[in-house]
Structure formats: C-alpha cells, structure tokens
Design a protein around this motif. Structure first.
Motif, PDB file in Angstrom:
ATOM      1  N   ALA A 171      -3.366 -16.098 -19.036  1.00 28.28           N
ATOM      2  CA  ALA A 171      -3.478 -15.756 -20.451  1.00 28.28           C
ATOM      3  C   ALA A 171      -4.286 -14.463 -20.540  1.00 28.28           C
ATOM      4  O   ALA A 171      -5.204 -14.244 -19.739  1.00 28.28           O
ATOM      5  N   PHE A 172      -3.958 -13.615 -21.500  1.00 26.17           N
ATOM      6  CA  PHE A 172      -4.602 -12.309 -21.570  1.00 26.17           C
ATOM      7  C   PHE A 172      -4.744 -11.854 -23.019  1.00 26.17           C
ATOM      8  O   PHE A 172      -4.063 -12.359 -23.917  1.00 26.17           O
ATOM      9  N   ARG A 223      -6.639  -7.981 -20.488  1.00 26.69           N
ATOM     10  CA  ARG A 223      -7.769  -8.587 -19.777  1.00 26.69           C
ATOM     11  C   ARG A 223      -7.548 -10.095 -19.678  1.00 26.69           C
ATOM     12  O   ARG A 223      -7.118 -10.734 -20.641  1.00 26.69           O
ATOM     13  N   VAL A 224      -7.844 -10.650 -18.536  1.00 33.61           N
ATOM     14  CA  VAL A 224      -7.584 -12.068 -18.281  1.00 33.61           C
ATOM     15  C   VAL A 224      -8.565 -12.940 -19.055  1.00 33.61           C
ATOM     16  O   VAL A 224      -9.781 -12.720 -19.020  1.00 33.61           O
ATOM     17  N   GLU A 279      -8.751   2.106 -26.029  1.00 34.26           N
ATOM     18  CA  GLU A 279      -8.314   2.451 -24.685  1.00 34.26           C
ATOM     19  C   GLU A 279      -8.442   1.221 -23.793  1.00 34.26           C
ATOM     20  O   GLU A 279      -9.528   0.664 -23.644  1.00 34.26           O
ATOM     21  N   CYS A 280      -7.338   0.811 -23.205  1.00 34.82           N
ATOM     22  CA  CYS A 280      -7.334  -0.404 -22.389  1.00 34.82           C
ATOM     23  C   CYS A 280      -7.631  -0.071 -20.932  1.00 34.82           C
ATOM     24  O   CYS A 280      -7.289   1.013 -20.453  1.00 34.82           O
ATOM     25  N   PRO A 281      -8.248  -0.994 -20.207  1.00 37.82           N
ATOM     26  CA  PRO A 281      -8.519  -0.752 -18.781  1.00 37.82           C
ATOM     27  C   PRO A 281      -7.230  -0.670 -17.990  1.00 37.82           C
ATOM     28  O   PRO A 281      -6.203  -1.224 -18.378  1.00 37.82           O
ATOM     29  N   LEU A 287      -4.372  -6.812 -16.314  1.00 38.95           N
ATOM     30  CA  LEU A 287      -2.931  -6.605 -16.356  1.00 38.95           C
ATOM     31  C   LEU A 287      -2.551  -5.246 -16.930  1.00 38.95           C
ATOM     32  O   LEU A 287      -1.425  -4.796 -16.767  1.00 38.95           O
ATOM     33  N   GLY A 288      -3.492  -4.601 -17.583  1.00 39.92           N
ATOM     34  CA  GLY A 288      -3.172  -3.340 -18.234  1.00 39.92           C
ATOM     35  C   GLY A 288      -2.585  -3.593 -19.613  1.00 39.92           C
ATOM     36  O   GLY A 288      -2.370  -4.731 -20.035  1.00 39.92           O
TER      37      GLY A 288
END
Length: 272
Positions: free
Chosen positions: A83-84, A89-90, A54-56, A117-118
C-alpha cells in the motif's frame, strides 16, 4: 597488475571465480528490475493521484538473502503487496504470495518497508489498489555455470569486427537499468566470465554477461561504476559491434574509456 590469463580460463580459475559469481548471483533477486511492473488478471484500479509536491525517486533494492538460507540451498518465489501514498511511499506491506520460507518472507517484507515506488503512474496494474512486486531467491546451486562468450551466443562472424560507439540519437539505458539487466542475466543463469586486457584500464577486471537473444544478441560488461553494452550487427556485409557506455556518475566520466572500447574485446579484438 597480475599476469592476464588467456581465454578460456583454467579449470581451477573457473572454479574459484564461479564460486564468487554464484554467491553474488544467489543474493540477487528479481525485484532489482526497478522498471518491471507485474501484470495481473484482476480488474485494474487507478493509482492515487499525486499532488503537486515533489515525490521521492523510485527505489526498489532487492531483499537481503539470509545467508543461512542461501548456504542451505533454500530459495523461493513470492509476491509482496504494497500500500502506498500519493507519492509512492510505502504505508503497509504484506505477502500476497508467500515464498514457502518464513525467513525469506521476513527478509522480503523488511526490505519492502524501505522501498519508494515513485510517483504513481496511470499505467500501473494494481490489485485492490495495491502495488505487487515479485521477489525471487535463487540459491547458488540453482544458477548456471560460468560460460564462455561463444557459449553465451557471441557470433562467430564477429571474431575480428569493427567497433563503433552508438550514435547520440540512440536511447541509452541508465546505469540502474544496466544493473537490472545484468542482474536478470544472473538469474537466468547466463553468467559470463571476467575480461582482462593488459594495458587497457577498462578491462582490468569485471564481468561479461549476455542479455539479448539469438535474433538480437546483446552483451554487457560491468566494472564498478562503468557498464558497456555491445551489440554485434552486420552493416554492408561487414561485422560491426555497436558499443554504448553508461556510467553511474556524469556521462562525461565515460569519455576516458572510449579509446579502449574501440580497440575491441579480448576475445574479439577490433579489425585493423
């Protein structure tokens, strides 16, 4: 509650309010439009595939405008390259295009490091595998003066319209999207004025701005965690205002304002 000023406001009232609004507009930036994805001419590359975790959630709050730069009238436009990882996530940031002001660049990078960034999407337009986000700093002096609803494009045909709530089938923006639209109106100088209507809690204080165009006029009212969209239309030769309520909390929180909305705006009260 203090007495309610009539429309239009006095020059001294406008001057004081304008100062408050312009400060707020000055610290806004284009990165607040969370759904915006810049388009570039470079060849596209695919975003990294996210795994099943599950991504933020996506979070792109605007950079803090250094007060010293704002007061000095120093603004600028830049692009942050990010960049992510597979969840958006950055992992690294740099200025793809500098603003021309070191303090503004540093503010942009500091905030970009906190972004999420999702979950990456296939339609993202990337440059060398990196996401690029525009950042704009508009000094208060660059933002247009406060305007009346008529100057913002409220149609003269809708001085005494009928008000009705948007149907449940209409796709309504989220509160975050509404906030982005209103911020965009600030940046375009389409600043409206506060609305006051005695006895109606919804209009005790807040801001009215234009976000549409001449072909499809659209207006928003924002007060704390509540936002309302007004679309003047003509149905069967009758002026009608379609109203959509959007709350930061559960949608049920908007229900208490529906009766007030249907009574109309202070400058365009509902037809009896």
């Amino acid at each position: 509650m203090p007495s309610s000023p009539r429309w239009p406001f006095t020059s001294s009232g406008r001057a004081t309010l304008k100062k408050v609004l312009l400060i707020g507009a000055g610290v806004a930036c284009l990165a607040a439009a969370q759904s915006a994805i810049p388009v570039h001419a470079q060849p596209q590359t695919q975003a990294p595939a996210a795994d099943t975790q599950e991504c933020p959630a996506r979070q792109l709050r605007p950079p803090r405008y250094p007060m010293a730069q704002a007061k000095a009238g120093r603004g600028g436009h830049g692009v942050v390259s990010i960049a992510f990882d597979a969840c958006g996530r950055v992992t690294d940031v740099r200025m793809a295009k500098k603003t021309g002001n070191r303090a503004l660049d540093e503010a942009s990078l500091a905030t970009a490091r906190t972004w999420t960034l999702g979950k990456p999407q296939p339609d993202w337009k990337l440059v060398d595998g990196r996401y690029e986000a525009p950042v704009d700093f508009f000094p208060p002096s660059e933002v247009g003066a406060m305007s009346s609803p008529e100057q913002l494009g409220w149609p003269a045909t809708h001085a005494r319209p009928r008000y009705e709530l948007e149907s449940a089938s209409e796709a309504l923006p989220s509160f975050a999207e509404a906030h982005s639209l209103i911020s965009g109106a600030f940046l375009q100088g389409r600043i409206g004025a506060p609305l006051y209507l005695p006895g109606l809690p919804m209009y005790e204080r807040g801001l009215f701005v234009a976000t549409g165009n001449a072909a499809a006029p659209e207006f928003w009212y924002r007060n704390g965690n509540l936002a309302a969209r007004y679309r003047p239309v003509v149905e069967n030769d009758e002026p009608v205002v379609k109203v959509a309520l959007v709350c930061a909390t559960a949608q049920d929180g908007c229900a208490q304002y529906q009766a007030d909305v249907l009574k109309g705006l202070p400058f365009a009260k509902a037809k009896n």
